[in-house]
Every structure is written in structure tokens, then in C-alpha cells.
Design an enzyme around this catalytic site. Structure first.
Site, short mmCIF file in Angstrom:
data_model
loop_
_atom_site.label_atom_id
_atom_site.label_comp_id
_atom_site.label_asym_id
_atom_site.label_seq_id
_atom_site.Cartn_x
_atom_site.Cartn_y
_atom_site.Cartn_z
N LYS A 6 36.90 29.41 27.87
CA LYS A 6 37.64 29.15 29.20
C LYS A 6 38.03 27.41 29.42
O LYS A 6 39.23 27.69 29.89
CB LYS A 6 36.73 29.43 30.20
CG LYS A 6 37.25 29.88 31.59
CD LYS A 6 36.04 30.31 32.56
CE LYS A 6 35.33 31.54 32.07
NZ LYS A 6 34.23 32.08 33.21
N LYS A 14 26.20 27.50 30.13
CA LYS A 14 25.64 28.48 30.98
C LYS A 14 24.13 28.57 31.07
O LYS A 14 23.17 28.24 30.45
CB LYS A 14 25.95 29.74 30.47
CG LYS A 14 26.07 30.90 31.53
CD LYS A 14 27.52 30.94 32.34
CE LYS A 14 27.81 31.85 33.19
NZ LYS A 14 29.18 31.79 33.56
N ASN A 49 31.59 37.23 45.25
CA ASN A 49 32.37 36.03 45.40
C ASN A 49 33.80 36.31 44.83
O ASN A 49 34.95 36.24 45.37
CB ASN A 49 31.78 34.64 44.85
CG ASN A 49 32.80 33.48 45.01
OD1 ASN A 49 33.70 33.39 44.10
ND2 ASN A 49 32.70 32.85 45.86
N1 GLU Z 1 30.32 30.70 36.85
C1 GLU Z 1 31.69 30.38 36.81
C2 GLU Z 1 32.46 30.86 35.67
O1 GLU Z 1 31.93 31.72 34.99
C3 GLU Z 1 32.21 28.82 37.04
C4 GLU Z 1 31.61 27.98 36.12
C5 GLU Z 1 31.89 26.57 36.74
O2 GLU Z 1 32.35 26.39 37.83
O3 GLU Z 1 31.35 25.29 36.12
O4 GLU Z 1 33.52 30.72 35.01
#
Ligand code: GLU
Length: 417
Positions: free
Chosen positions: A96, A108, A223
Site C-alpha cells: 500500500k 501491522k 470508520n
Molecule cells: N489501518 C489502516 C490501513 O490498513 C491505516 C494504517 C496507517 O494509517 O498507518 O491502511
């Protein structure tokens, strides 16, 4: 019907990385490096519960790859959290960050717990206990957590506070998604959904439908899902179905997500909203509509239901909602897949902005944040779409290729491979 090979997200992301390796012509050993997280920490968190008993919660933090910068990614509190899931999610974070080009690698975290059955005090103890377990592992230059499923700005505030206490001074930049008063960024709370909206706006152009009047179904009303429904509704789309973990609702005339949210606040679920037909949580994925937005958990579109998807676009606000076998079916049906690592990257992008603002101690307006976010998302879509057209591959592999190319180039420059 093709049999599902696996629902283990770790195996799934490894397969996706192999696919990208083939497209980019990467050597087997480089692919092997990408197939494993660099570091994984497992902790146990004993918590004195409100009833006087002590309960042990298991938590994890995975750092996949830091070639482009510190690890970055959320922390989820969910009963189904496992180490394999956390590792997979950290790998999707690397992908990502690479798609949108923010200078981070993937990380994560997760704690196996059910915040819906815990008091605020118990949640705070788990949050602080988790940081006590992993604090040497994270930091603004090492690994920066953020919210994810069932975590929120208040939990980020407790975590930042705990880390700051351990260090002996305020470290706002250790975590993102914080409340505004404690170094949060304007726009962060809605950022995942805004990024999804920007991606859908580009997606409808290439598919040739008008977002105004387009019918949309959203799975998940947290959210990402709630704000996505709200923003798409504000853009003129007709929200025909939404769901949460308890069930779903459908209305041919369209729903007002603001009112549905009021109903959920009062009753705990979207179910029972007046003048709607009750459907199952997964029915939102297969209901007739133009755009489906999975915004809940992994493995929702599988071989069981992929053939039933009727939309023209699937826009993944969740992480990993579609299995590889289902991906093939979606592609064969000519549905445009807007993959998670592109579509939900708005969250981590504004997290990056938040971290930059923390490092500077200088804060931007919402307009400035959204303007920068839009430019990044539109550009990311363009890069992925060009790769998709040029290599004649599916959109997920195209997004992975844009990203992994960056990661591998960085690894080569650093002399790792
Ligand atoms: N938990 C979100 C995601 O899966 C945001 C991660 C972040 O802002 O570091 O992209």
C-alpha cells in the site's frame, strides 16, 4: 465451481507477491525476501478485569519490509486476530505504501480481544499493556502504528501516552490517527473513505458510469464503511444497501447514511432501520448495484459468492476482502476491481501527513490535507491503471507491480539483493 485453495491471508499475500514477481520478471530469491516479514513480535498482556479476574490477551506486531522507510500500519483489536493475519496485513501495508509512494515500509499489529464486550477501562489496560510489550520495537523512526479494525483515536491517545511515559517525554510522532488535540491531523478520521471516494471517482470514469445516481452497496459500517457511504451519498450516489457485523439493510429507493448512523448509535446496529428490507451481512456484496464497497474484514468475496457479484466496480475499502480465486472470477466477469492497496491507501497517506506535521510541530488545514491527498490518490490510480493496460494484468497485480518495483529498486540501491 473452483475450490478455494486457502483462506489464510498470509498464504494469499505470498501468492499475490509471487504473481507480481512473475509480471516484473523478478528473480526467485528477490521474491523470497518479499514473501516474509523482517521481524515479528508476539506478546502476552495480562489484564486485571473489572470483575477482579486476570485475563491474558495475546498481541502481535509484524514489520515486513523497511527498505523505503520505517514500518507503518494499524493495530486491530478483534477476537479473530492471529499472527498469520497480522503478518499478512503488514505485507499489504508495504504494498500500500509503495502504491501511493509514501516513504514507509509495512507494519501491522493486533490484539486478540473483543472490545465490544469490554469496558473502556479494560480496553485502556489492553492498549497500555500492548505498548508496554512492544515499545522497544516501535518509534517514530522505526515503526509507527495507527488505528485499524475496532481501534480509534482515543486508543491511539492512550498508546501514545504510554509510550511517552516510558520514554520520559512526549513522542507524538510514534503513532498516528490521534485526536486533534494530541497531534492528530485534520482529515485523518475520514481519510480512508476519502481516498476510496477519490479512487472510485477515477474508476467510474474508465468504466463509463456517472457517480451521480450510481447505486452503491457498502459492507461494514465502521470508520471506513460509514464515511465511504456518507461521502458517496454527498457525491450524489444512491446507497441501496449497508451492513455491519449484525446484519444488513436494503432499500431500492436509497438510504440516508447520516440517518442510518443515528439509528446505529441508538440501537447498536444498522438492522431495523425503518422502511428497509433486512438482508445478511454478506448479501451487500451480491445485491444488484453499480458499485460494491467491501469495508469490513478479509475473505468476504470468495468462490462461494464471486459469481453472484453484479456490480460494475468493486472498491475495496477493507484489507484483503477478495480471495485470489474470487479475483479471477471477478476479472472474468469484466468487473473493475479497485484493489485494497490502492483504494484504502488514503488512511496511511494522511497518517504520513500527520507524522510529518508531528515532526515539524506545525499543523495544516483540512483543505491543505485533502488537496495533497487527492493529488496522491489520483496519481496512484493513474500509475496503476497504466500498468494494468500496458501489461494486460488484473488491477491488483498492477497495483502490486507499481509498488513492488519501488521496494525492489530501493532494496537494490541499498545492496540487499
Ligand atoms: N489501518 C489502516 C490501513 O490498513 C491505516 C494504517 C496507517 O494509517 O498507518 O491502511
Amino acid at each position: 465451481m473452483e475450490k478455494e485453495l486457502t483462506l489464510n491471508p498470509f498464504k494469499i499475500v505470498q501468492e499475490q507477491i509471487e504473481n507480481v514477481g512473475d509480471v516484473l520478471g523478478l528473480s526467485k530469491d528477490v521474491v523470497e525476501v518479499l514473501k516474509w516479514p523482517k521481524r515479528v513480535l508476539s506478546v502476552s498482556i495480562p489484564v486485571k478485569m473489572d470483575d477482579g479476574s486476570t485475563k491474558v490477551f495475546l498481541g502481535y506486531r509484524s514489520q515486513h519490509n523497511d527498505a523505503l522507510g520505517p514500518a507503518k500500519g494499524g493495530i486491530r483489536f478483534h477476537p479473530d486476530v492471529t499472527i498469520d493475519e497480522v503478518m499478512a496485513l503488514s505485507m499489504w501495508m508495504t504494498l500500500k505504501c509503495g502504491v501511493v509512494g509514501v516513504p514507509y515500509g509495512g507494519g501491522k499489529g493486533g490484539v486478540a480481544c473483543n472490545p465490544k464486550e469490554m469496558s473502556q477501562g479494560e480496553i485502556e489496560k489492553v492498549a497500555r499493556g500492548y505498548i508496554d510489550g512492544i515499545w522497544q520495537f516501535i518509534g517514530p523512526e522505526k515503526d509507527i502504528p495507527a488505528p485499524d479494525v475496532y481501534t480509534n483515536p482515543q486508543i491511539m491517545a492512550w498508546m501514545m501516552d504510554e509510550y511517552s511515559k516510558l520514554k520520559g517525554y512526549n513522542v507524538f510522532g510514534v503513532i498516528t490517527g490521534k485526536p486533534l488535540l494530541l497531534g492528530g491531523s485534520e482529515g485523518r478520521n475520514m481519510a480512508t473513505a476519502i481516498g476510496t471516494l477519490y479512487t472510485i471517482r477515477e474508476g467510474v470514469k474508465v468504466v463509463g458510469i456517472n457517480l451521480k445516481g450510481a447505486t452503491v452497496s457498502v459492507q461494514g459500517f465502521g470508520n471506513a464503511g460509514f464515511f465511504a457511504a456518507k461521502l458517496l451519498y454527498d457525491d450524489g450516489a444512491k446507497i441501496v444497501a449497508v451492513s455491519d457485523s449484525k446484519g444488513g439493510i436494503y432499500s431500492e429507493e436509497g438510504l440516508d447514511p447520516y440517518k442510518v448512523s443515528e439509528h446505529k448509535k441508538k440501537t447498536g446496529s444498522v438492522v431495523g432501520f425503518p422502511n428497509t428490507k433486512e438482508i445478511g451481512p454478506k448479501d451487500t456484496l451480491t445485491i444488484p448495484c453499480d458499485i460494491v464497497v467491501p469495508a469490513a474484514l478479509e475473505n468476504q468475496i470468495t468462490t462461494e459468492n464471486a459469481n453472484e457479484v453484479k456490480a460494475k466496480i468493486v472498491a475495496e475499502a477493507a484489507n484483503g476482502p477478495t480471495t485470489p480465486e474470487a479475483d479471477k472470477i471477478i476479472a472474468e466477469k469484466g468487473i473493475l476491481m479497485l484493489p485494497d492497496i490502492l483504494t484504502n491507501a488514503g488512511g496511511v497517506t494522511v497518517s504520513y501527513f500527520e507524522w510529518v506535521q508531528n515532526n515539524y510541530g506545525y499543523y495544516w488545514s483540512e483543505e491543505e490535507v485533502l488537496d495533497k491527498l487527492e493529488r496522491i490518490m489520483v496519481n496512484a490510480f493513474k500509475n496503476v491503471y497504466e500498468m494494468y493496460k500496458e501489461k494486460k494484468i488484473d488491477m491488483r497485480t498492477a497495483a502490486g507491480a507499481v509498488s513492488i518495483k519501488r521496494v525492489v529498486d530501493a532494496m537494490k540501491l541499498r545492496g540487499w539483493v
